[in-house]
Design a protein around this motif. Structure first.
Motif, short mmCIF file in Angstrom:
data_model
loop_
_atom_site.label_atom_id
_atom_site.label_comp_id
_atom_site.label_asym_id
_atom_site.label_seq_id
_atom_site.Cartn_x
_atom_site.Cartn_y
_atom_site.Cartn_z
N THR A 84 0.82 -1.22 0.00
CA THR A 84 0.00 0.00 0.00
C THR A 84 0.86 1.26 0.00
OG1 THR A 84 -0.24 0.02 2.41
CG2 THR A 84 -1.93 -1.17 1.15
N ASP A 108 2.26 1.54 -3.84
CA ASP A 108 1.22 2.00 -4.76
C ASP A 108 -0.08 2.17 -3.97
OD1 ASP A 108 -0.62 2.57 -6.71
OD2 ASP A 108 -0.14 0.85 -7.97
N SER A 138 -2.77 3.36 -4.67
CA SER A 138 -4.00 3.16 -5.45
C SER A 138 -4.27 1.69 -5.73
CB SER A 138 -3.91 3.93 -6.78
OG SER A 138 -2.93 3.34 -7.62
N TYR A 139 -3.41 0.79 -5.28
CA TYR A 139 -3.55 -0.64 -5.54
C TYR A 139 -4.57 -1.24 -4.57
CZ TYR A 139 -2.10 -5.45 -6.52
OH TYR A 139 -2.08 -6.78 -6.88
N GLY A 140 -5.79 -1.38 -5.03
CA GLY A 140 -6.89 -1.83 -4.19
C GLY A 140 -6.67 -3.18 -3.56
N LYS A 155 -9.63 4.67 -2.69
CA LYS A 155 -8.62 4.59 -3.76
C LYS A 155 -9.13 3.97 -5.06
CE LYS A 155 -5.42 6.20 -1.08
NZ LYS A 155 -4.91 7.55 -1.25
N VAL A 156 -10.22 3.23 -5.00
CA VAL A 156 -10.72 2.57 -6.21
C VAL A 156 -11.97 3.27 -6.72
CG1 VAL A 156 -9.75 0.32 -5.55
CG2 VAL A 156 -12.12 0.85 -4.97
N SER A 157 -12.22 3.15 -8.00
CA SER A 157 -13.40 3.78 -8.58
C SER A 157 -14.65 2.99 -8.21
CB SER A 157 -13.26 3.88 -10.10
OG SER A 157 -13.33 2.59 -10.67
#
Length: 199
Positions: free
Chosen positions: A144, A147, A149-151, A180-182
């Motif tokens: 984490t 990255d 943004s790495y779900g 962090k994820v869409s």
């Protein structure tokens, strides 16, 4: 590079998606963090088990001693290629050789310390393969950090924290992952579901 990262993410998540600890934890039925043409068409990916309770999407490509030997040969031929080391690590994990998997993932980190996949996969080896969540925790935390943004890193971190009995830390990890994820990412619903279950 993005396609390779995506493929490795799918495999990493598939490895992660089983042996997830307590039954109150939710992982998405759709095991990728991106929509693929197969998902749109409604076809299911090929699935195999690794003999350690791990469900591996596309695992057939990694399973068996012949495949392991081929991935190891490629890793040996390209010792500075992080992707070759990761592929060998996945094959070692699928074939139940956790110590080899650890070695390959550690070499991948040496080759490419900014690649999130080997940190996450090392966490999976310790958490799911060796049943050592305390050891796994540091690798999920590092994933984490490398990255944010790495779900999958956030999901694994939350699941591991939950297994270790730290509901507060698990909730925090799931909340970070959710941010962090869409909303159209399958992990988004998984984060929501896990947060609801934690209250």
């Amino acid at each position: 590079m993005e396609k390779t990262k995506w493929i490795l993410s799918v495999v990493a998540f598939a490895i992660m998606a089983t042996g997830c600890g307590e039954s109150k934890v939710t992982v998405p039925a759709n095991i990728t963090n991106q929509t693929t043409s197969a998902q749109v068409a409604g076809t299911a990916p090929s699935v195999s088990t690794n003999g350690h309770g791990g469900l591996i999407v596309g695992g057939e490509a990694y399973q068996g001693q012949n495949n392991l030997a081929n991935y190891e040969k490629a890793a040996e031929a390209r010792p500075s290629d992080a992707q070759a080391q990761i592929q060998a690590g996945i094959s070692a994990y699928v074939n139940g050789d956790m110590q080899k998997a650890i070695g390959y993932y550690q070499r991948a980190i040496s080759d490419d310390p900014k690649n999130v996949i080997p940190y996450n996969n090392l966490g999976n080896v310790y958490y799911r393969g060796l049943k050592q969540p305390k050891e796994a925790l540091q690798y999920y935390q590092k994933a984490t950090q490398v990255d944010p943004s790495y779900g999958f890193g956030w999901l694994n971190l939350g699941l591991c924290e939950l297994d270790l009995g730290d509901k507060s830390a698990a909730k925090a990890a799931f909340q970070h992952g959710l941010s962090k994820v869409s909303k159209n990412d399958p992990l988004y619903k998984s984060f929501q579901d896990n947060l609801k279950k934690l209250g």
